[in-house]
Design an enzyme around this catalytic site. Structure first.
Site, PDB file in Angstrom:
ATOM      1  N   ASP A 185       0.819  -1.366   0.013  1.00  0.00           N
ATOM      2  CA  ASP A 185      -0.114  -0.185   0.000  1.00  0.00           C
ATOM      3  C   ASP A 185       0.894   1.384  -0.106  1.00  0.00           C
ATOM      4  OD1 ASP A 185      -2.126  -1.689   0.348  1.00  0.00           O
ATOM      5  OD2 ASP A 185      -1.968  -1.990   2.176  1.00  0.00           O
ATOM      6  N   LYS A 230       2.331   2.021  -5.022  1.00  0.00           N
ATOM      7  CA  LYS A 230       3.063   1.574  -6.230  1.00  0.00           C
ATOM      8  C   LYS A 230       2.269   1.690  -7.621  1.00  0.00           C
ATOM      9  CE  LYS A 230       3.634  -2.645  -4.330  1.00  0.00           C
ATOM     10  NZ  LYS A 230       2.923  -2.388  -2.942  1.00  0.00           N
ATOM     11  N   ASN A 267      -4.516 -10.924  -3.529  1.00  0.00           N
ATOM     12  CA  ASN A 267      -4.328 -10.314  -2.319  1.00  0.00           C
ATOM     13  C   ASN A 267      -3.908  -8.808  -2.410  1.00  0.00           C
ATOM     14  OD1 ASN A 267      -1.954 -11.298  -3.379  1.00  0.00           O
ATOM     15  ND2 ASN A 267      -0.992 -11.852  -1.233  1.00  0.00           N
ATOM     16  N   HIS A 316      -4.238  -2.738  -6.320  1.00  0.00           N
ATOM     17  CA  HIS A 316      -3.702  -1.240  -6.723  1.00  0.00           C
ATOM     18  C   HIS A 316      -4.812  -0.297  -7.263  1.00  0.00           C
ATOM     19  CE1 HIS A 316       0.373  -3.566  -7.898  1.00  0.00           C
ATOM     20  NE2 HIS A 316       0.391  -3.641  -6.854  1.00  0.00           N
ATOM     21  N   THR A 343      -5.662 -11.706   3.451  1.00  0.00           N
ATOM     22  CA  THR A 343      -6.692 -11.105   2.799  1.00  0.00           C
ATOM     23  C   THR A 343      -7.824 -12.147   2.399  1.00  0.00           C
ATOM     24  OG1 THR A 343      -5.607 -11.679   0.665  1.00  0.00           O
ATOM     25  CG2 THR A 343      -5.095  -9.651   1.875  1.00  0.00           C
ATOM     26  N   GLN A 396       2.675  -6.020  -2.741  1.00  0.00           N
ATOM     27  CA  GLN A 396       3.014  -6.200  -1.388  1.00  0.00           C
ATOM     28  C   GLN A 396       4.200  -5.373  -1.006  1.00  0.00           C
ATOM     29  OE1 GLN A 396       2.161  -9.640  -2.739  1.00  0.00           O
ATOM     30  NE2 GLN A 396       0.030  -8.871  -2.057  1.00  0.00           N
ATOM     31  N   THR A 417       3.013 -12.131   3.902  1.00  0.00           N
ATOM     32  CA  THR A 417       2.681 -12.894   2.682  1.00  0.00           C
ATOM     33  C   THR A 417       3.440 -14.286   2.334  1.00  0.00           C
ATOM     34  OG1 THR A 417       1.533 -12.697   0.649  1.00  0.00           O
ATOM     35  CG2 THR A 417       3.709 -11.650   0.739  1.00  0.00           C
ATOM     36  N   PRO A 467      -9.393  -1.363   8.272  1.00  0.00           N
ATOM     37  CA  PRO A 467      -8.524  -0.245   8.382  1.00  0.00           C
ATOM     38  C   PRO A 467      -6.925  -0.506   8.650  1.00  0.00           C
ATOM     39  CG  PRO A 467      -9.627  -0.981  10.442  1.00  0.00           C
ATOM     40  CD  PRO A 467     -10.313  -1.665   9.185  1.00  0.00           C
ATOM     41  N   ARG A 468      -6.057   0.221   7.863  1.00  0.00           N
ATOM     42  CA  ARG A 468      -4.725  -0.059   8.042  1.00  0.00           C
ATOM     43  C   ARG A 468      -4.213   0.628   9.420  1.00  0.00           C
ATOM     44  NH1 ARG A 468      -4.163   2.275   1.847  1.00  0.00           N
ATOM     45  NH2 ARG A 468      -4.825   0.305   0.909  1.00  0.00           N
ATOM     46  N   ASP A 491       1.533  14.934   1.300  1.00  0.00           N
ATOM     47  CA  ASP A 491       0.375  15.952   1.592  1.00  0.00           C
ATOM     48  C   ASP A 491      -0.360  15.447   2.930  1.00  0.00           C
ATOM     49  OD1 ASP A 491      -0.643  13.715   0.161  1.00  0.00           O
ATOM     50  OD2 ASP A 491      -2.240  14.665  -0.862  1.00  0.00           O
TER      51      ASP A 491
HETATM   52  P1  IMP Z   1      -2.031 -12.788   2.331  1.00  0.00           P
HETATM   53  O1  IMP Z   1      -0.965 -12.180   1.478  1.00  0.00           O
HETATM   54  O2  IMP Z   1      -3.509 -12.648   1.845  1.00  0.00           O
HETATM   55  O3  IMP Z   1      -1.825 -14.372   2.789  1.00  0.00           O
HETATM   56  O4  IMP Z   1      -1.784 -11.973   3.756  1.00  0.00           O
HETATM   57  C1  IMP Z   1      -0.447 -12.049   4.604  1.00  0.00           C
HETATM   58  C2  IMP Z   1      -0.540 -10.621   5.260  1.00  0.00           C
HETATM   59  O5  IMP Z   1      -0.021  -9.726   4.032  1.00  0.00           O
HETATM   60  C3  IMP Z   1      -1.468 -10.201   5.812  1.00  0.00           C
HETATM   61  O6  IMP Z   1      -1.017  -9.144   6.915  1.00  0.00           O
HETATM   62  C4  IMP Z   1      -2.376  -9.115   4.710  1.00  0.00           C
HETATM   63  O7  IMP Z   1      -2.953  -8.000   5.232  1.00  0.00           O
HETATM   64  C5  IMP Z   1      -0.850  -8.474   4.036  1.00  0.00           C
HETATM   65  N1  IMP Z   1      -1.241  -8.334   2.785  1.00  0.00           N
HETATM   66  C6  IMP Z   1      -1.229  -9.145   1.639  1.00  0.00           C
HETATM   67  N2  IMP Z   1      -1.329  -8.527   0.512  1.00  0.00           N
HETATM   68  C7  IMP Z   1      -1.467  -7.180   0.811  1.00  0.00           C
HETATM   69  C8  IMP Z   1      -1.589  -5.931   0.156  1.00  0.00           C
HETATM   70  O8  IMP Z   1      -1.580  -5.599  -1.270  1.00  0.00           O
HETATM   71  N3  IMP Z   1      -1.419  -4.804   0.727  1.00  0.00           N
HETATM   72  C9  IMP Z   1      -1.048  -4.804   2.060  1.00  0.00           C
HETATM   73  N4  IMP Z   1      -1.157  -5.894   2.649  1.00  0.00           N
HETATM   74  C10 IMP Z   1      -1.032  -7.045   2.216  1.00  0.00           C
HETATM   75 MG    MG Z   2      -2.612  -2.348  -1.870  1.00  0.00          MG
END
Ligand code: IMP
Ligand code: MG
Length: 333
Positions: free
Chosen positions: A13, A16, A40, A43, A123, A173, A188, A250-251, A279
């Site tokens: 996030d 990219k 997962n 974009h 995810t 990721q 991941t 929420p992040r 910003d």
């Molecule tokens: P998974 O990739 O779905 O197995 O998730 C594993 C970890 O990676 C979790 O904490 C997800 O929230 C995080 N994660 C996977 N893909 C993304 C992404 O594109 N952005 C942010 N976090 C991600």
């Molecule tokens: Mg993302």
């Protein structure tokens, strides 16, 4: 052959998608390649004023560039076809979307299994179970899945038997979620580092630029505790719209960690650095950074940005650093 790589320096996030979209526009690329991950990823891309959230299809699709889901990826057919349909409905030509024949399939069983996870906070897209099947050698490659037939390509033929190939490799990721370099098991199931792009049929000598992309603060989605207890972070989350593009979760937010960033820049071999969403800090008017285990509080954006650059390998390469606002194009530092 020339290959440029875009990688996430933090926990995903980092925007990219925005950087790849920008590079696609003037980069004169023949191919855009997603090199890791599956559904997962999310974009968020603004194209001609319209908002798109893609999970599989690389950003090249918006510019009529051959867009490949690489051998390092895993793919679910239902989610993939839904995404294609959404793009087509919005008038995007998807005829140049390709899938590497040795990319692995995420089955419905993989997704059912992933939905049971309560420890990592995945995810739930079936990513981990699909990679497990791949490495266990019980998985299904795309070339053995009928529904993918019209999309299949051989990366060797595509990259090595054609002339003037220029590839933009788009990572999913980020470094802190890499299966080896992240905070295992809160990671991941694929490699998110620049080296991971090479596993998609790209020889190391072809690599030219490595664009490391981060945010001027940090966010993480998942089960572990990440956000410090301070009212500023919920505010940062609202202003920065820090909610997952894939799951709407929420992040968790925190200040930029310069120690982690330097580790990530070094291991990725970044030649360029983009730090997005400046910003957002402008709106909360806080300029905090962690460095060498301490919280540093700067009185202005300029002081913070100078400090960051001075304490990275870009100290004498300032022209390769970009601080960028949220929805705007890249502005040189
Ligand atoms: P998974 O990739 O779905 O197995 O998730 C594993 C970890 O990676 C979790 O904490 C997800 O929230 C995080 N994660 C996977 N893909 C993304 C992404 O594109 N952005 C942010 N976090 C991600
Ligand atoms: Mg993302």
């Amino acid at each position: 052959m020339i290959a440029d790589i875009v990688v996430g320096l933090q926990h995903g996030d980092e925007a990219k998608g925005k950087v790849t979209h920008h590079l696609c526009k003037d980069g004169d690329y023949t191919h855009v390649l997603r090199f890791n991950g599956g559904g997962n990823a999310g974009h968020t891309i603004f194209h001609n004023g319209q908002k798109f959230v893609t999970h599989y299809v690389p950003a090249g699709v918006f510019y009529g560039i051959t867009s490949i889901i690489g051998s390092g990826c895993v793919i679910n057919s239902r989610d993939f076809f839904n995404e294609l349909q959404t793009l087509r409905k919005a008038g995007i030509d998807t005829s140049l979307v390709k899938i590497a024949e040795n990319c692995h399939v995420i089955t419905n069983d993989h997704q059912v299994e992933d939905r049971k996870d309560k420890i990592i906070g995945t995810t739930k897209k079936g990513n981990g179970p699909a990679y497990r099947s791949k490495y266990e050698r019980s998985g299904i490659q795309a070339k053995n899945a009928l529904e993918f037939k019209p999309f299949l390509i051989d990366l060797y033929e595509e990259f090595h038997n054609k002339k003037d190939v220029k590839i933009l490799c788009e990572g999913a990721q980020g470094f802190e979620l890499d299966i080896d370099w992240g905070d295992y098991p809160y990671v991941t199931s694929s490699h998110c580092v620049a080296a991971s792009a090479l596993l998609n049929g790209i020889p190391p000598q072809a690599v030219r630029n490595i664009w490391g992309v981060g945010k001027v603060y940090d966010t993480y989605v998942g089960q572990k505790q990440f956000e410090p207890d301070d009212d500023i972070f919920p505010m940062l989350r609202e202003i920065g719209e820090e909610y997952g593009a894939t799951t709407s979760r929420p992040r968790q937010c925190n200040w930029l960690n310069l120690d982690s960033l330097n580790r990530s820049l070094a291991i990725n071999g970044a030649t360029h650095l983009v730090l997005n969403k400046i910003d957002v800090l402008e709106q909360i008017d806080r300029w905090n950074v962690y460095h060498l285990g301490e919280t540093l509080k700067f009185s202005s954006k300029e002081k913070m940005c100078d400090y960051i650059v001075d304490n990275t390998p870009f100290k004498n390469k300032r022209e390769n650093v970009f601080f960028s606002g949220n929805k705007h194009n890249l502005n040189p530092n």
